[in-house]
Design a protein around this motif. Structure first.
Motif, mmCIF file in Angstrom:
data_model
loop_
_atom_site.group_PDB
_atom_site.id
_atom_site.type_symbol
_atom_site.label_atom_id
_atom_site.label_comp_id
_atom_site.label_asym_id
_atom_site.label_seq_id
_atom_site.Cartn_x
_atom_site.Cartn_y
_atom_site.Cartn_z
ATOM 1 N N GLU A 1 91.342 -12.294 22.637
ATOM 2 C CA GLU A 1 91.682 -12.808 21.396
ATOM 3 C C GLU A 1 91.717 -11.553 20.444
ATOM 4 O OE1 GLU A 1 90.329 -16.158 18.058
ATOM 5 O OE2 GLU A 1 89.401 -15.635 19.920
ATOM 6 N N GLY A 2 92.789 -11.362 19.697
ATOM 7 C CA GLY A 2 92.926 -10.406 18.653
ATOM 8 C C GLY A 2 93.659 -9.337 19.142
ATOM 9 N N ARG A 3 94.038 -8.849 20.561
ATOM 10 C CA ARG A 3 94.759 -8.086 20.897
ATOM 11 C C ARG A 3 95.995 -8.457 20.948
ATOM 12 N NH1 ARG A 3 91.214 -3.458 21.127
ATOM 13 N NH2 ARG A 3 92.984 -2.432 22.133
ATOM 14 N N PRO A 4 97.364 -7.505 20.990
ATOM 15 C CA PRO A 4 98.557 -7.690 20.862
ATOM 16 C C PRO A 4 99.029 -8.572 22.057
ATOM 17 C CG PRO A 4 98.260 -5.463 20.214
ATOM 18 C CD PRO A 4 96.956 -5.996 20.733
ATOM 19 N N PHE A 5 98.412 -8.209 23.325
ATOM 20 C CA PHE A 5 99.175 -8.854 24.353
ATOM 21 C C PHE A 5 98.388 -10.440 24.594
ATOM 22 C CE2 PHE A 5 100.276 -4.595 25.591
ATOM 23 C CZ PHE A 5 101.556 -4.746 25.728
ATOM 24 N N ALA A 6 97.547 -10.753 23.702
ATOM 25 C CA ALA A 6 96.882 -12.130 23.878
ATOM 26 C C ALA A 6 98.231 -13.142 23.831
ATOM 27 C CB ALA A 6 95.859 -12.446 22.765
ATOM 28 N N ASP A 7 99.169 -12.567 23.030
ATOM 29 C CA ASP A 7 100.553 -13.375 22.788
ATOM 30 C C ASP A 7 101.365 -13.090 24.171
ATOM 31 O OD1 ASP A 7 102.824 -14.537 22.212
ATOM 32 O OD2 ASP A 7 102.774 -13.949 20.052
ATOM 33 N N PRO A 8 101.742 -14.227 25.064
ATOM 34 C CA PRO A 8 102.546 -14.009 26.230
ATOM 35 C C PRO A 8 103.760 -13.733 25.625
ATOM 36 C CG PRO A 8 102.201 -16.272 25.544
ATOM 37 C CD PRO A 8 101.219 -15.864 24.810
ATOM 38 N N LEU A 9 104.555 -13.840 24.509
ATOM 39 C CA LEU A 9 105.735 -13.519 24.244
ATOM 40 C C LEU A 9 105.584 -11.969 24.049
ATOM 41 C CD1 LEU A 9 106.476 -15.955 21.255
ATOM 42 C CD2 LEU A 9 107.432 -15.822 23.561
ATOM 43 N N VAL A 10 104.723 -11.534 23.332
ATOM 44 C CA VAL A 10 104.590 -9.774 23.413
ATOM 45 C C VAL A 10 104.498 -9.439 24.877
ATOM 46 C CG1 VAL A 10 103.179 -7.974 22.582
ATOM 47 C CG2 VAL A 10 103.334 -10.087 21.064
ATOM 48 N N ARG A 11 103.586 -9.830 25.637
ATOM 49 C CA ARG A 11 103.747 -9.428 27.135
ATOM 50 C C ARG A 11 105.060 -9.462 27.905
ATOM 51 N NH1 ARG A 11 99.384 -13.120 27.205
ATOM 52 N NH2 ARG A 11 100.350 -14.483 28.797
ATOM 53 N N GLU A 12 105.890 -10.488 27.517
ATOM 54 C CA GLU A 12 107.105 -10.743 28.062
ATOM 55 C C GLU A 12 108.109 -9.527 27.465
ATOM 56 O OE1 GLU A 12 110.748 -13.950 28.728
ATOM 57 O OE2 GLU A 12 109.027 -14.621 27.935
ATOM 58 N N ALA A 13 107.952 -9.498 26.228
ATOM 59 C CA ALA A 13 108.955 -8.593 25.596
ATOM 60 C C ALA A 13 108.868 -7.312 26.128
ATOM 61 C CB ALA A 13 108.766 -8.839 23.922
ATOM 62 N N LEU A 14 107.394 -6.700 26.130
ATOM 63 C CA LEU A 14 107.396 -5.297 26.283
ATOM 64 C C LEU A 14 107.639 -5.050 27.977
ATOM 65 C CD1 LEU A 14 104.708 -3.976 23.841
ATOM 66 C CD2 LEU A 14 106.986 -4.249 23.451
ATOM 67 N N SER A 15 107.365 -6.132 28.609
ATOM 68 C CA SER A 15 107.780 -5.931 30.045
ATOM 69 C C SER A 15 109.217 -5.808 30.407
ATOM 70 C CB SER A 15 106.993 -7.077 30.937
ATOM 71 O OG SER A 15 105.623 -7.175 30.662
ATOM 72 N N ILE A 16 109.773 -6.912 29.944
ATOM 73 C CA ILE A 16 111.218 -6.598 30.109
ATOM 74 C C ILE A 16 112.086 -5.625 29.471
ATOM 75 C CG2 ILE A 16 111.575 -9.246 30.635
ATOM 76 C CD1 ILE A 16 112.884 -9.479 28.001
ATOM 77 N N SER A 17 111.441 -5.055 28.326
ATOM 78 C CA SER A 17 112.053 -3.776 27.891
ATOM 79 C C SER A 17 112.290 -2.619 28.917
ATOM 80 C CB SER A 17 111.466 -3.504 26.579
ATOM 81 O OG SER A 17 110.246 -2.938 26.776
ATOM 82 N N ILE A 18 111.213 -2.397 29.907
ATOM 83 C CA ILE A 18 110.919 -1.216 30.656
ATOM 84 C C ILE A 18 112.245 -0.963 31.720
ATOM 85 C CG2 ILE A 18 109.304 -0.199 32.447
ATOM 86 C CD1 ILE A 18 107.254 -1.562 31.064
ATOM 87 N N ASP A 19 112.720 -0.073 31.763
ATOM 88 C CA ASP A 19 113.706 0.367 32.802
ATOM 89 C C ASP A 19 113.091 0.644 34.192
ATOM 90 O OD1 ASP A 19 115.436 1.345 34.599
ATOM 91 O OD2 ASP A 19 116.749 2.379 32.861
ATOM 92 N N ARG A 20 112.915 -0.486 34.929
ATOM 93 C CA ARG A 20 111.997 -0.415 36.154
ATOM 94 C C ARG A 20 112.572 0.695 37.025
ATOM 95 N NH1 ARG A 20 112.168 -4.140 39.352
ATOM 96 N NH2 ARG A 20 113.641 -5.848 38.361
#
Length: 530
Positions: free
Chosen positions: A290-309
């Motif tokens: 709690e309190g960290r940016p990645f506590a929000d699943p939307l942020v986890r998804e956003a920054l994951s799918i932005s990566i050129d794997r």
């Protein structure tokens, strides 16, 4: 009831993917050294990336610690690189879903000369099953539902709940001798096991030396102290720089080292062979506290799918990336076959921006994203000695910075990992790997207690759907359990609790010796070459 001696893993459990147990780069049968090429004696030197620290095998967590303690301790069952169960301390075993009976080999002794008995085995298992002792095995391969009773040379292990992996779970726990069990704190700087090699000298931060016993008769494949080609001693030497380790391999000063970066090319050119295991080199975990940016699943998804794997994966795997097929990557590879039930998403930077907007992180005129006046700042950590981690992290930073994220890169040594993951919790994501041999062990990281409660869930994951499937899989029949575990793994992926960008084969190069490496170097398999 099933009686086992040397049982193929796939036949025993019908849930393993043996193709993942790779010996990539090893000589084929026509090139493998013959027994006549083996020369007994000398010192086998293996490099470890960092000082192993506390040598108590019941508390070991880091790969470097496991690599060292595995030289001195043994288990009831040996799992080979070819995916077979073989007798080790146990001569045979009989199992059902709730009970396994092990029969010990005759004449086993500890390095101090004391007798190793069935009662010692029972005491080990009962100690690990006690939550008060908080061992590494507790909650992953054994818990308070399991108890053990000795009778002569047999040990009967009983589970009060269905446990389709009972034999392999308890059978691969490293066994400590009676003196170590009586005083576990003494194991921090010494060893007390049944291994072919016993710890004889310690220079912290430098070398850990193990000397061969002359009374050993119970190894896998009938290995004894007299087996041709065994070294007289093993030295685990701390070598923190990969290029230095590569130089020592080429010169013949060391016999084994794990090399993952650019130095592999010259080792291959020099004709050195290697054994290897699948490595989740591009695994990203997220701090969901709690309190960290990645506590929000939307942020986890956003920054994951932005990566050129493709781009990032090529860099971090040094051009030898493998598509991830499971979060279980180590022997015995339980419940890997017939999976996965998930697919990694395509890269979509535009969608990533939309998700960040939806999460309330709005792009302002200075090019940064803010929420309630606070900038979106992410601390990305990675392993300092691993040569490909830094450039791959830089690529991620470029992508995230362009999205308006303030990305702070942090190269960690062992002390920083320990502090950030288990004490201060001051990290957000990065190249962080867990590499279990089965889904139950995986669940201790994603469904277990948080570090503040003595657990291994350092990501602070709270995924109710995953938890429900873990509970269901744990009580399912052997025929059903793996399908449910794979559903559970898919839940972690769908919620972006983990994002495996790429895998590779983590190679351990051989120079002047050959050996097997199911997960760590198997000391009884070492053969010195002339």
């Amino acid at each position: 009831m099933k009686r086992s001696t040397a049982v193929p893993v796939a036949a025993a459990l019908s849930v393993l993917a043996l193709t993942l147990t790779s010996c990539a780069g090893s000589p084929d049968a026509s090139e493998a050294p013959a027994e006549g090429d083996f020369v007994s004696g000398g010192t086998f030197v293996t490099a470890v990336n960092d000082d192993p620290g506390d040598l108590n095998p019941m508390k070991a967590i880091s790969p470097d610690t496991w690599g060292v303690v595995s030289l001195a301790y043994e288990s009831l069952i040996s799992v080979t690189p070819d995916g077979e169960f073989e007798p080790w301390l146990a001569e045979s075993w009989e199992e059902t879903g709730t009970e396994v009976v092990f029969t010990l080999k005759d004449g086993i002794t500890c390095a101090d000369g004391s007798e190793f008995t069935a009662q010692t085995v029972a005491d080990n298992l009962n100690y690990n099953a006690d939550p008060a002792n908080a061992t590494f095995s507790y909650g992953s391969v054994i818990d308070e539902n399991v108890s053990a009773v000795a009778d002569g040379s047999t040990v009967t292990v009983t589970s009060t709940v269905n446990s389709p992996f009972l034999a392999v779970n308890v059978g691969t726990i490293l066994m400590v001798c009676d003196a170590g069990l009586a005083d576990p704190t003494a194991l921090s700087d010494t060893t007390d096991g049944t291994g072919l090699f016993g710890l004889s000298d310690v220079k912290p931060g430098d070398t850990y030396t193990f000397t061969k016993r002359d009374d050993y008769t119970w190894g896998p494949d009938d290995v004894t102290s007299e087996t041709q080609g065994l070294p007289d001693a093993i030295e685990a030497r701390v070598v923190t720089d990969e290029s230095t380790a590569a130089n020592l391999l080429v010169s013949g000063e060391i016999n084994a080292a794990t090399i993952s970066g650019a130095d592999r090319a010259r080792l291959d050119a020099a004709g050195l062979t290697h054994v290897g295991v699948r490595n989740p080199v591009g695994m990203m975990l997220f701090n969901e506290k709690e309190g960290r940016p990645f506590a929000d699943p939307l942020v986890r998804e956003a920054l994951s799918i932005s990566i050129d794997r493709d781009e990032v994966g090529t860099v971090i795997a040094d051009g030898e990336g493998l598509d991830p097929v499971s979060l279980v990557t180590k022997t015995p590879l339980l419940c890997v076959a017939d999976g996965p039930k998930w697919e990694l998403p395509d890269t979509d930077v535009d969608r990533a921006g939309e998700l960040l907007d939806e999460a309330g992180w709005m792009l302002e005129s200075d090019g940064l994203r803010y929420k309630d006046g606070k900038p979106l700042t992410v601390k990305f950590v990675y392993n300092a000695p691993t040569s490909t981690h830094a450039p791959a992290a830089e690529l991620v930073k470029e992508t995230w910075d362009a999205l308006g994220v303030t990305t702070e890169l942090a190269a960690n040594d062992a002390a920083a990992w320990s502090e950030q993951l288990w004490s201060t919790f001051d990290w957000d994501t990065g190249w962080i790997q867990v590499a279990p041999g089965g889904p139950l062990v995986l669940s201790t990281f994603f469904d277990g207690a948080m570090p503040t409660d003595g657990g291994l869930n350092f990501m602070w994951v709270d995924n109710p759907e995953y938890s429900a499937l873990v509970e269901e899989a744990s009580s399912a029949s052997p025929e059903e359990t793996c399908g449910i575990w794979q559903d559970a793994e898919a839940e972690l992926m769908d919620r972006f609790d983990v994002f495996p960008v790429t895998d590779n084969i983590l190679p351990t190069y051989q120079s002047g010796a050959v050996f097997d490496q199911p997960n760590y170097i198997q000391p009884t398999s070492i053969r010195m070459l002339g």
